[in-house]
Design a protein around this motif. Structure first.
Motif, PDB file in Angstrom:
ATOM      1  N   ILE A 219      57.936  41.064  39.686  1.00  0.00           N
ATOM      2  CA  ILE A 219      57.724  40.172  38.537  1.00  0.00           C
ATOM      3  C   ILE A 219      56.250  39.797  38.431  1.00  0.00           C
ATOM      4  O   ILE A 219      55.663  39.833  37.355  1.00  0.00           O
ATOM      5  N   GLU A 220      55.637  39.448  39.578  1.00  0.00           N
ATOM      6  CA  GLU A 220      54.217  39.093  39.585  1.00  0.00           C
ATOM      7  C   GLU A 220      53.355  40.254  39.108  1.00  0.00           C
ATOM      8  O   GLU A 220      52.403  40.062  38.350  1.00  0.00           O
ATOM      9  N   SER A 221      53.682  41.466  39.529  1.00  0.00           N
ATOM     10  CA  SER A 221      52.880  42.621  39.109  1.00  0.00           C
ATOM     11  C   SER A 221      53.004  42.855  37.607  1.00  0.00           C
ATOM     12  O   SER A 221      52.032  43.241  36.955  1.00  0.00           O
ATOM     13  N   CYS A 222      54.170  42.595  37.030  1.00  0.00           N
ATOM     14  CA  CYS A 222      54.333  42.740  35.578  1.00  0.00           C
ATOM     15  C   CYS A 222      53.508  41.691  34.838  1.00  0.00           C
ATOM     16  O   CYS A 222      52.895  41.992  33.808  1.00  0.00           O
ATOM     17  N   VAL A 223      53.456  40.467  35.354  1.00  0.00           N
ATOM     18  CA  VAL A 223      52.635  39.429  34.725  1.00  0.00           C
ATOM     19  C   VAL A 223      51.171  39.821  34.822  1.00  0.00           C
ATOM     20  O   VAL A 223      50.414  39.719  33.847  1.00  0.00           O
ATOM     21  N   PHE A 224      50.744  40.296  35.990  1.00  0.00           N
ATOM     22  CA  PHE A 224      49.351  40.728  36.166  1.00  0.00           C
ATOM     23  C   PHE A 224      49.007  41.860  35.202  1.00  0.00           C
ATOM     24  O   PHE A 224      47.944  41.852  34.567  1.00  0.00           O
ATOM     25  N   ARG A 225      49.896  42.856  35.082  1.00  0.00           N
ATOM     26  CA  ARG A 225      49.610  43.986  34.200  1.00  0.00           C
ATOM     27  C   ARG A 225      49.591  43.567  32.729  1.00  0.00           C
ATOM     28  O   ARG A 225      48.779  44.072  31.944  1.00  0.00           O
ATOM     29  N   ALA A 226      50.466  42.632  32.344  1.00  0.00           N
ATOM     30  CA  ALA A 226      50.477  42.157  30.952  1.00  0.00           C
ATOM     31  C   ALA A 226      49.198  41.381  30.640  1.00  0.00           C
ATOM     32  O   ALA A 226      48.591  41.566  29.582  1.00  0.00           O
ATOM     33  N   VAL A 227      48.757  40.533  31.570  1.00  0.00           N
ATOM     34  CA  VAL A 227      47.517  39.772  31.351  1.00  0.00           C
ATOM     35  C   VAL A 227      46.318  40.715  31.356  1.00  0.00           C
ATOM     36  O   VAL A 227      45.381  40.545  30.566  1.00  0.00           O
ATOM     37  N   ALA A 228      46.341  41.719  32.208  1.00  0.00           N
ATOM     38  CA  ALA A 228      45.251  42.698  32.220  1.00  0.00           C
ATOM     39  C   ALA A 228      45.179  43.429  30.884  1.00  0.00           C
ATOM     40  O   ALA A 228      44.091  43.682  30.356  1.00  0.00           O
ATOM     41  N   GLU A 229      46.317  43.763  30.318  1.00  0.00           N
ATOM     42  CA  GLU A 229      46.346  44.401  28.995  1.00  0.00           C
ATOM     43  C   GLU A 229      45.784  43.454  27.936  1.00  0.00           C
ATOM     44  O   GLU A 229      45.038  43.869  27.049  1.00  0.00           O
ATOM     45  N   LEU A 230      46.132  42.180  28.026  1.00  0.00           N
ATOM     46  CA  LEU A 230      45.634  41.192  27.070  1.00  0.00           C
ATOM     47  C   LEU A 230      44.115  41.046  27.156  1.00  0.00           C
ATOM     48  O   LEU A 230      43.433  40.982  26.134  1.00  0.00           O
ATOM     49  N   LEU A 231      43.581  41.015  28.374  1.00  0.00           N
ATOM     50  CA  LEU A 231      42.149  40.809  28.563  1.00  0.00           C
ATOM     51  C   LEU A 231      41.335  42.098  28.536  1.00  0.00           C
ATOM     52  O   LEU A 231      40.103  42.055  28.548  1.00  0.00           O
ATOM     53  N   GLY A 232      42.013  43.244  28.525  1.00  0.00           N
ATOM     54  CA  GLY A 232      41.312  44.523  28.522  1.00  0.00           C
ATOM     55  C   GLY A 232      40.656  44.827  29.867  1.00  0.00           C
ATOM     56  O   GLY A 232      39.575  45.389  29.921  1.00  0.00           O
ATOM     57  N   LYS A 233      41.312  44.446  30.942  1.00  0.00           N
ATOM     58  CA  LYS A 233      40.780  44.658  32.286  1.00  0.00           C
ATOM     59  C   LYS A 233      41.792  45.425  33.119  1.00  0.00           C
ATOM     60  O   LYS A 233      42.937  45.603  32.740  1.00  0.00           O
ATOM     61  N   ASP A 234      41.352  45.837  34.296  1.00  0.00           N
ATOM     62  CA  ASP A 234      42.231  46.452  35.269  1.00  0.00           C
ATOM     63  C   ASP A 234      42.977  45.335  36.003  1.00  0.00           C
ATOM     64  O   ASP A 234      42.378  44.305  36.318  1.00  0.00           O
ATOM     65  N   PRO A 235      44.267  45.493  36.298  1.00  0.00           N
ATOM     66  CA  PRO A 235      44.988  44.420  36.994  1.00  0.00           C
ATOM     67  C   PRO A 235      44.360  44.023  38.330  1.00  0.00           C
ATOM     68  O   PRO A 235      44.413  42.867  38.730  1.00  0.00           O
ATOM     69  N   TRP A 236      43.741  44.976  39.019  1.00  0.00           N
ATOM     70  CA  TRP A 236      43.121  44.675  40.310  1.00  0.00           C
ATOM     71  C   TRP A 236      41.866  43.823  40.144  1.00  0.00           C
ATOM     72  O   TRP A 236      41.418  43.181  41.087  1.00  0.00           O
ATOM     73  N   ASP A 237      41.284  43.812  38.930  1.00  0.00           N
ATOM     74  CA  ASP A 237      40.077  43.022  38.688  1.00  0.00           C
ATOM     75  C   ASP A 237      40.384  41.566  38.331  1.00  0.00           C
ATOM     76  O   ASP A 237      39.468  40.752  38.256  1.00  0.00           O
ATOM     77  N   LEU A 238      41.649  41.224  38.123  1.00  0.00           N
ATOM     78  CA  LEU A 238      41.983  39.858  37.753  1.00  0.00           C
ATOM     79  C   LEU A 238      41.817  38.883  38.921  1.00  0.00           C
ATOM     80  O   LEU A 238      41.437  37.745  38.723  1.00  0.00           O
ATOM     81  N   ALA A 239      42.117  39.329  40.116  1.00  0.00           N
ATOM     82  CA  ALA A 239      41.991  38.481  41.312  1.00  0.00           C
ATOM     83  C   ALA A 239      41.418  39.310  42.449  1.00  0.00           C
ATOM     84  O   ALA A 239      42.110  39.603  43.438  1.00  0.00           O
ATOM     85  N   PRO A 240      40.156  39.714  42.364  1.00  0.00           N
ATOM     86  CA  PRO A 240      39.615  40.628  43.375  1.00  0.00           C
ATOM     87  C   PRO A 240      39.558  40.016  44.769  1.00  0.00           C
ATOM     88  O   PRO A 240      39.744  40.728  45.766  1.00  0.00           O
ATOM     89  N   GLU A 241      39.346  38.719  44.885  1.00  0.00           N
ATOM     90  CA  GLU A 241      39.259  38.089  46.212  1.00  0.00           C
ATOM     91  C   GLU A 241      40.619  38.039  46.897  1.00  0.00           C
ATOM     92  O   GLU A 241      40.694  37.975  48.109  1.00  0.00           O
ATOM     93  N   ARG A 242      41.680  38.071  46.123  1.00  0.00           N
ATOM     94  CA  ARG A 242      43.024  38.012  46.699  1.00  0.00           C
ATOM     95  C   ARG A 242      43.339  39.261  47.525  1.00  0.00           C
ATOM     96  O   ARG A 242      44.072  39.204  48.501  1.00  0.00           O
ATOM     97  N   PHE A 243      42.758  40.388  47.153  1.00  0.00           N
ATOM     98  CA  PHE A 243      43.078  41.650  47.807  1.00  0.00           C
ATOM     99  C   PHE A 243      41.992  42.145  48.737  1.00  0.00           C
ATOM    100  O   PHE A 243      42.108  43.221  49.290  1.00  0.00           O
ATOM    101  N   ARG A 244      40.933  41.375  48.878  1.00  0.00           N
ATOM    102  CA  ARG A 244      39.843  41.795  49.746  1.00  0.00           C
ATOM    103  C   ARG A 244      40.117  41.313  51.154  1.00  0.00           C
ATOM    104  O   ARG A 244      40.234  40.139  51.426  1.00  0.00           O
ATOM    105  N   HIS A 245      40.231  42.243  52.088  1.00  0.00           N
ATOM    106  CA  HIS A 245      40.489  41.911  53.490  1.00  0.00           C
ATOM    107  C   HIS A 245      39.203  42.081  54.276  1.00  0.00           C
ATOM    108  O   HIS A 245      38.568  43.117  54.225  1.00  0.00           O
ATOM    109  N   LEU A 246      38.819  41.065  54.991  1.00  0.00           N
ATOM    110  CA  LEU A 246      37.593  41.119  55.785  1.00  0.00           C
ATOM    111  C   LEU A 246      37.902  41.345  57.232  1.00  0.00           C
ATOM    112  O   LEU A 246      38.836  40.996  57.782  1.00  0.00           O
TER     113      LEU A 246
END
Length: 147
Positions: free
Chosen positions: A120-147
């Motif tokens: 469900i979360e991935s569908c919301v991310f993909r829908a918002v990415a479509e709305l903003l014209g961005k890649d879904p991974w670019d919406l929250a880049p810090e969330r997926f960055r592992h240090l």
């Protein structure tokens, strides 16, 4: 005939309770010692609302006037073999997520609560990415960055 979409907001703690004929507030069916019952619809709405709130915190200017809505099914089926999972209406500032196609047509490698929520979360991310014209991974880049 499909129902009209409903707006999704954070769930209220007192939803479904009311004062009836002066008898006081009604208690939950489960009693005071058991957790309240949650339906799939409630869980879906809560997941959409929390994910939308998370994205609004990250993109406050872009998503300030966007409404997130949930509908059971699309009003019209597309001409192809697939069924839409969401619809984005940028002119109206609306994102409509279709609950039944997301829940029933998604192929999960493990069918449990966590993986359903992630879908469900991935569908919301993909829908918002479509709305903003961005890649879904670019919406929250810090969330997926592992240090």
């Amino acid at each position: 005939m499909p129902r009209s979409p409903r707006r999704v907001s954070a769930p209220s703690a007192r939803r479904g309770w009311r004062d009836r004929h002066g008898r006081g507030m009604r208690s939950a069916v489960t009693g005071p010692h058991l957790p309240l019952l949650h339906t799939r619809v409630d869980d879906f709405d809560m997941t959409v609302a929390s994910t939308a709130e998370y994205l609004r915190d990250l993109w406050p200017d872009e998503l300030a006037d966007v409404s997130f809505e949930v509908a059971g099914l699309p009003a019209q089926l597309g001409g192809g073999r697939s069924v839409d999972r969401w619809r984005v209406l940028p002119q109206q500032g609306r994102v409509i997520l279709y609950r039944l196609p997301i829940e029933r047509l998604s192929k999960l490698h493990r069918d449990d609560e966590l993986h359903r929520r992630m879908m469900i979360e991935s569908c919301v991310f993909r829908a918002v990415a479509e709305l903003l014209g961005k890649d879904p991974w670019d919406l929250a880049p810090e969330r997926f960055r592992h240090l």
